[in-house]
Design an enzyme around this catalytic site. Sequence first.
Site, mmCIF file in Angstrom:
data_model
loop_
_atom_site.group_PDB
_atom_site.id
_atom_site.type_symbol
_atom_site.label_atom_id
_atom_site.label_comp_id
_atom_site.label_asym_id
_atom_site.label_seq_id
_atom_site.Cartn_x
_atom_site.Cartn_y
_atom_site.Cartn_z
ATOM 1 N N CYS A 124 39.162 46.572 29.995
ATOM 2 C CA CYS A 124 39.720 45.972 28.790
ATOM 3 C C CYS A 124 41.230 45.772 28.927
ATOM 4 O O CYS A 124 41.975 46.722 29.149
ATOM 5 C CB CYS A 124 39.436 46.854 27.585
ATOM 6 S SG CYS A 124 39.849 46.077 26.020
ATOM 7 N N THR A 130 37.427 39.941 29.516
ATOM 8 C CA THR A 130 38.334 38.879 29.104
ATOM 9 C C THR A 130 39.527 38.729 30.045
ATOM 10 O O THR A 130 39.920 39.658 30.750
ATOM 11 C CB THR A 130 38.855 39.142 27.685
ATOM 12 O OG1 THR A 130 39.418 40.459 27.636
ATOM 13 C CG2 THR A 130 37.728 39.022 26.674
#
Length: 302
Positions: A129, A192
């Site tokens: 993350c 991401t």
Amino acid sequence: MDLHVELPGLHLKNPIIPASGCFGFGREFAELYDLSLLGGIAIKSATPQERFGNPTPRIADTPMGMLNAIGLQNHGVDYIIENELPFLAQFDTEILANVAGASEEDYLEVIQKLNDQPVIKAYELNISCPNVKHGGIGLGTNPELAAHVTKICKAAAAKPVYVKLTPNVTDIVSIAKAVEEAGADGLVLINTLLGMKIDLKTGKPLLANTTGGLSGPAIHPIAVRMVYQCAQAVNIPIIGVGGVQNAEDVLEFLNAGARAVEVGAQNFVDPYICKKIIEELPDTLHKYGYRTLDEAVGRSLR
């Protein structure tokens, strides 16, 4: 068409899994359709203690996706065990627990508490993350650190361990190979991409965290490329994730070597998207000449 997929610890009736962080614990979506239709659910990240997450604003719209800097907000693993897992247990679908933390001890504590929960079928290690200052970005971008946290989590886990990789590296294959050698049962990629948006009225970063993770259609070609690269380098199964909008996007991931696919940001655009993709997938496979789901897996590699 038979869409079932067999993965370590996971008996998926179809390859579609809502991605962690984009589906919560399924409560809102359960009001719209039967969650038993899903192949599985990757639930929101669990940490040892409750986390408020990052300050607001922490969401920003982009032309082909969104930036988020939520910061792993959750009620903590004990709350999840008491309040969320009993709700999920009523559905005939496979539950992956996304495990996160700021230290190795955090990962181990969450895993040890979830080991005795039968509704959890596998772990998804969030070592990637990009919006957490401690833990994620350092672990996920260094092969040795990624391998180390994988090894200790695998040793503590009573269920298969999948490792979710960050794309914010120059060589994702080296990370994939390192966690495979450390004992990972599978890979999930990608998380991401690190991004930023400026508020033109102030000239300052729009997100309070300055940067956030970019998800949505913009990252799909990058995710497909990384799945393709890693599928050639490892022998453990891959779950593809990144920018899926429809069944054809799923087929791209399968062709690149993924065996299952997570659907993330599109759940915010269309809360029925996973149900729609599951319904459309047989016709899409037939359209491109496949008689079975397995025929589509890894076609680009052959």
